[in-house]
Design a protein around this motif. Sequence first.
Motif, short mmCIF file in Angstrom:
data_model
loop_
_atom_site.label_atom_id
_atom_site.label_comp_id
_atom_site.label_asym_id
_atom_site.label_seq_id
_atom_site.Cartn_x
_atom_site.Cartn_y
_atom_site.Cartn_z
N UNK A 1 48.63 30.03 -0.57
CA UNK A 1 49.72 29.75 -1.53
C UNK A 1 50.50 31.03 -1.82
N UNK A 2 50.97 31.66 -0.75
CA UNK A 2 51.69 32.93 -0.85
C UNK A 2 53.06 32.78 -1.49
N UNK B 1 51.87 40.00 -2.73
CA UNK B 1 51.83 40.18 -1.27
C UNK B 1 52.78 41.28 -0.83
N UNK B 2 53.99 41.28 -1.38
CA UNK B 2 54.98 42.30 -1.04
C UNK B 2 54.50 43.69 -1.45
N UNK C 1 57.58 26.46 0.13
CA UNK C 1 58.04 27.74 -0.39
C UNK C 1 59.50 27.63 -0.80
N UNK C 2 59.79 27.92 -2.06
CA UNK C 2 61.14 27.80 -2.60
C UNK C 2 61.76 29.18 -2.79
N UNK C 3 63.07 29.17 -3.06
CA UNK C 3 63.76 30.41 -3.41
C UNK C 3 63.41 30.80 -4.85
N UNK C 4 63.38 32.09 -5.16
CA UNK C 4 63.70 33.22 -4.29
C UNK C 4 62.53 33.74 -3.46
N UNK C 5 61.36 33.09 -3.61
CA UNK C 5 60.19 33.56 -2.86
C UNK C 5 60.45 33.58 -1.36
N UNK C 6 61.11 32.53 -0.86
CA UNK C 6 61.33 32.42 0.59
C UNK C 6 62.11 33.62 1.12
N UNK C 7 63.23 33.93 0.50
CA UNK C 7 64.07 35.03 0.98
C UNK C 7 63.36 36.38 0.84
N UNK C 8 62.64 36.56 -0.25
CA UNK C 8 61.96 37.84 -0.46
C UNK C 8 60.83 38.03 0.56
N UNK D 1 60.58 40.91 3.81
CA UNK D 1 59.45 41.81 4.02
C UNK D 1 58.56 41.36 5.19
N UNK D 2 59.09 40.45 6.01
CA UNK D 2 58.39 39.94 7.19
C UNK D 2 57.03 39.36 6.84
N UNK D 3 57.00 38.62 5.73
CA UNK D 3 55.77 37.97 5.29
C UNK D 3 55.89 36.45 5.23
N UNK D 4 57.05 35.91 5.54
CA UNK D 4 57.25 34.46 5.48
C UNK D 4 56.48 33.79 6.62
#
Length: 461
Positions: free
Chosen positions: A11-12, A21-22, A38-45, A49-52
């Motif tokens: 559940x990142x 995580x970031x 995964x919703x915004x703004x989590x998705x974009x962030x 950081x190449x974690x999606x």
Amino acid sequence: MVRHQKIHFIAIGGSIMHSLAIELKRQGWEVSGSDDDIFEPSRSRLAAHELLPEKEGWFPERVHNGLDAVIVGMHAKADNPELQKAQTLGIPVYSFPEFIYRFAEDKQRIVVAGSHGKTTITSMIMHVLHHYGRSFDYVVGAKVEGFENNLRLSEEAPVIVIEGDEYPAAVFSPEPKFCYYHPHITVISGIAWDHANVYPEEAVYVQQFEKLADLGSVKAGSIVYNKEDARLSRIVEGKERPDVSLIAYETHPYRVQNGRYELKLPDKCYLPVEVFGKHNMANIAAAKAVCLRIGITEDMFYEAIRSFKGAQRRLQLISENGSVSVFSDFAHAPSKVRASIAAVKERNPDRRLLACLELHSYSSLNQAFLPQYADSMKAAEVRVVYFNPKKLKQKGLPDLQADTIRRAFNDPDLHVFDDSQAMQAFIEKHVEPGMNVLLMSSGNFDNLDLQAVGQKLCINS
């Protein structure tokens, strides 16, 4: 805790989980994660950081013996295949607060709890410490000016300031999050029933704060509490221990001059501040009480707090034109709605107010909880409630009717909408010079651009 490990997030995409995580990746940890939505703004962030995760869903193969630990978010269920795999392999599994405690075990821990104000109080303490260049870590539930992330963990900081909420930590750690931090300084801002999906009765909700008061603080610690909340005072004062200091606070004396809030100082001078509302004057008093315990003098506190502009979406001014001001606020629970409306009315008593509330949380959409909102919006001249029918389905709740909402709010003149475009058109039609607008939600009014809405209202008024 050994630093720089390989760690996997189940559940990142959570609002605070993705920030952790970031932060760990920034420090050099090897981080992976999964989530089914995964919703915004989590998705974009996460993407930045190449974690999606490449695909949404749960993938047991991502959990293996090469991991040092797994961190599990709140919405992961007991039958989550990745969690089950980690348990089978014997990999250490932590909830979010358990991990934060392990990381910060050797730090002085300040935990801010309460049904309302905890984000703002946490942000105020952070702002004051930052103003004086103090080294500290933090966990906070909103974006704060001057801070890149919602969370910071470091090797060197001797102090950590944590916003501690009452929601359960994880499916395998059912106690409220704030119970896992073992604070040296505990702040409790007040108690007002919320989270009806977890605490279906008010008495059960209140018991969570009794647990926190029972835990108190570590030896020689402090509990800072709002003595204007009679129920909270009874709970805290009933748990008095010789090794824990009880520090009561009340709303800081203030006045309002031409819409500007000014603190009355001990020397009877007045200090203008950027935030407004009686509840924020109480939040300032709480933050001051904490800062005095950690080496900030009274004069230093006042010097710093004058420039605090508030946390994002906490009574945030998003647009104004001289005769109309538009505010956005995270208010969603009844006590928060009342406080936010009262704040805007007190700031500009000569202006009429259009207040709009989105019913977004499980509690606010639950017909059994809705009567808690009775008379909560009556101080506003024009009162609007919006809800998204899709959210009812997502939360497994029955359909809501406009008349049901009006009866619960005890307000036959309440304007109720289940279409955000129709709601926006109504607001645009009814806003006129000499009127303020307050948009309250823990959601986003079905993805409305509130900044653009505010600007349009000011241009057209």
